[in-house]
Design a protein around this motif. Structure first.
Motif, mmCIF file in Angstrom:
data_model
loop_
_atom_site.group_PDB
_atom_site.id
_atom_site.type_symbol
_atom_site.label_atom_id
_atom_site.label_comp_id
_atom_site.label_asym_id
_atom_site.label_seq_id
_atom_site.Cartn_x
_atom_site.Cartn_y
_atom_site.Cartn_z
ATOM 1 N N UNK A 121 -15.527 -5.416 -3.167
ATOM 2 C CA UNK A 121 -15.191 -5.747 -4.550
ATOM 3 C C UNK A 121 -13.678 -5.828 -4.715
ATOM 4 N N UNK A 122 -13.256 -6.242 -5.889
ATOM 5 C CA UNK A 122 -11.834 -6.432 -6.143
ATOM 6 C C UNK A 122 -11.057 -5.118 -6.085
ATOM 7 N N UNK A 123 -11.716 -4.025 -6.404
ATOM 8 C CA UNK A 123 -11.040 -2.731 -6.331
ATOM 9 C C UNK A 123 -10.685 -2.393 -4.889
ATOM 10 N N UNK A 124 -11.562 -2.689 -3.949
ATOM 11 C CA UNK A 124 -11.264 -2.431 -2.543
ATOM 12 C C UNK A 124 -10.103 -3.295 -2.072
ATOM 13 N N UNK A 125 -10.103 -4.564 -2.464
ATOM 14 C CA UNK A 125 -8.989 -5.441 -2.111
ATOM 15 C C UNK A 125 -7.686 -4.901 -2.685
ATOM 16 N N UNK A 126 -7.745 -4.427 -3.926
ATOM 17 C CA UNK A 126 -6.540 -3.845 -4.543
ATOM 18 C C UNK A 126 -6.053 -2.635 -3.759
ATOM 19 N N UNK A 127 -6.978 -1.780 -3.322
ATOM 20 C CA UNK A 127 -6.597 -0.594 -2.547
ATOM 21 C C UNK A 127 -5.916 -0.985 -1.247
ATOM 22 N N UNK A 128 -6.452 -1.987 -0.570
ATOM 23 C CA UNK A 128 -5.849 -2.429 0.683
ATOM 24 C C UNK A 128 -4.426 -2.930 0.456
ATOM 25 N N UNK A 129 -4.227 -3.749 -0.576
ATOM 26 C CA UNK A 129 -2.908 -4.303 -0.851
ATOM 27 C C UNK A 129 -1.917 -3.222 -1.275
ATOM 28 N N UNK A 130 -2.376 -2.298 -2.108
ATOM 29 C CA UNK A 130 -1.496 -1.222 -2.560
ATOM 30 C C UNK A 130 -1.090 -0.338 -1.389
ATOM 31 N N UNK A 131 -2.048 0.002 -0.522
ATOM 32 C CA UNK A 131 -1.742 0.837 0.645
ATOM 33 C C UNK A 131 -0.758 0.133 1.577
ATOM 34 N N UNK A 132 -0.909 -1.186 1.728
ATOM 35 C CA UNK A 132 0.022 -1.936 2.579
ATOM 36 C C UNK A 132 1.423 -1.907 1.993
ATOM 37 N N UNK A 133 1.517 -2.117 0.708
ATOM 38 C CA UNK A 133 2.829 -2.094 0.041
ATOM 39 C C UNK A 133 3.485 -0.726 0.170
ATOM 40 N N UNK A 134 2.705 0.325 -0.038
ATOM 41 C CA UNK A 134 3.271 1.678 -0.044
ATOM 42 C C UNK A 134 3.573 2.186 1.359
ATOM 43 N N UNK A 135 2.809 1.738 2.358
ATOM 44 C CA UNK A 135 3.001 2.247 3.716
ATOM 45 C C UNK A 135 4.225 1.655 4.396
ATOM 46 N N UNK A 136 4.571 0.426 4.027
ATOM 47 C CA UNK A 136 5.670 -0.241 4.702
ATOM 48 C C UNK A 136 5.294 -0.719 6.094
ATOM 49 N N UNK A 137 4.023 -0.583 6.474
ATOM 50 C CA UNK A 137 3.572 -1.012 7.794
ATOM 51 C C UNK A 137 3.240 -2.484 7.832
ATOM 52 N N UNK A 138 2.488 -2.866 8.890
ATOM 53 C CA UNK A 138 2.182 -4.280 9.093
ATOM 54 C C UNK A 138 0.760 -4.653 8.714
ATOM 55 N N UNK A 139 -0.071 -3.649 8.436
ATOM 56 C CA UNK A 139 -1.434 -3.946 8.037
ATOM 57 C C UNK A 139 -2.177 -2.700 7.621
ATOM 58 N N UNK A 140 -3.213 -2.900 6.798
ATOM 59 C CA UNK A 140 -4.122 -1.825 6.386
ATOM 60 C C UNK A 140 -5.530 -2.365 6.542
ATOM 61 N N UNK A 141 -6.378 -1.634 7.248
ATOM 62 C CA UNK A 141 -7.752 -2.090 7.433
ATOM 63 C C UNK A 141 -8.733 -0.972 7.144
#
Length: 306
Positions: A121-141
């Protein structure tokens, strides 16, 4: 198949989702919808319906916040407009498909998804994007309950994907047939466990399990509302509890058939006003107040009641 476990609490995911994430405005999405579906007997897996909607359409709803959505497959009718891409040669595997889809994107962040995720769902997609932004890494899966990586339920920095795809092509001459782990193994990744959103449909048993889950009491209403919105081409988030309360008041205070007719009129009024969720809520408030006045009047012998 990714092992499926029921969620800890019904309704824990947002039925309508959230299309934004801090710092991730303008992200793109790539959906891989090719493959031979051998474990489904060669069936058209993206077109298999769960809850009345094709698996591909369910995934497209989840990533509807993307500025550009690219589906890597032969074109087909979809509930939402998308761009189409195809790896060359067709059937070249997930890395070749990802490369083909990525060429149509420009955003800093790219959500990469398979087309067989019935509970994304869109909430999961939002979590992935937010975690990527906050982590500063190259990906979140996502990882499944067994701890296995799900690289096709993920968000990545586009620059990191392009870098590694270029390196793999230089090393091997082409991407055809290479496994995804050759790419993800070179990335700095963060992992999130989600046993529901990571559930994918590889077999007919998986399809049956997905169809059974959405008909459970705790999920069926949200699933139905989302399906209706997609079928009617509506992109409107409303408070369903308000409408359910209105239907209850109309049924109890007036007559049972008043419930569906009243909610229809509320939607019609909001549409005429060209309003969004606020217009629906305001029309529902007025109708609910009327239903309560109607009920109070019917139960009173005072001519001035209400």
């Amino acid at each position: 198949m990714t092992a499926f476990e029921p969620p800890s609490a019904p309704g824990s995911s947002d039925a309508f989702g959230s299309s934004g994430a801090a710092g991730t405005d303008g992200h793109d999405a790539v959906v891989l919808a090719g493959g031979a579906a051998r474990r489904l007997g060669g069936a058209d897996k993206p077109g298999v319906r769960v809850g009345g909607r094709a698996l591909l359409d369910r995934v497209l709803t989840a990533c509807s916040g993307a500025a550009v959505t690219v589906v890597v497959a032969e074109p087909r009718p979809t509930a939402r407009p998308v761009e189409w891409a195809r790896e060359d040669p067709p059937g070249g595997g997930p890395l070749a498909a990802l490369d083909a889809g990525l060429r149509h994107t420009t955003a800093e962040y790219v959500v990469v998804l398979s087309a067989d995720l019935p509970f994304l769902d869109r909430e999961t997609v939002r979590k992935l994007l937010t975690a990527l932004h906050e982590s500063g890494g190259e990906g979140v899966l996502l990882t499944d309950p067994g701890g296995r990586d799900q690289p096709l339920v993920a968000a990545y920095r586009r620059s990191a994907l392009r870098r590694e795809l270029t390196a793999l092509r230089a090393e091997h001459g082409e991407l055809t047939g290479l496994p995804l782990r050759r790419l993800t193994g070179a990335l700095e990744l963060t992992r999130i466990t989600d046993p529901v959103a990571s559930f994918d449909c590889d077999t007919w048993d998986d399809i049956a399990a997905a169809r059974a889950r959405i008909r459970e009491h705790g999920h069926v209403l949200d699933e139905w509302i989302t399906a209706v919105k997609d079928e009617l081409g509506l992109d409107l988030d409303v408070d369903t509890d308000v409408l359910l309360d209105l239907a209850r008041d109309a049924a109890h205070g007036v007559a049972r058939p008043a419930a569906p007719l009243t909610t229809f009129l509320v939607g019609y009024a909001a549409g005429r006003a060209e309003g969004g969720p606020e217009a629906v809520a305001e029309a529902a408030r007025k109708a609910a107040a009327l239903a309560l006045r109607w009920a109070a009047e019917a139960g009173s012998t005072d001519p001035d009641a209400g």
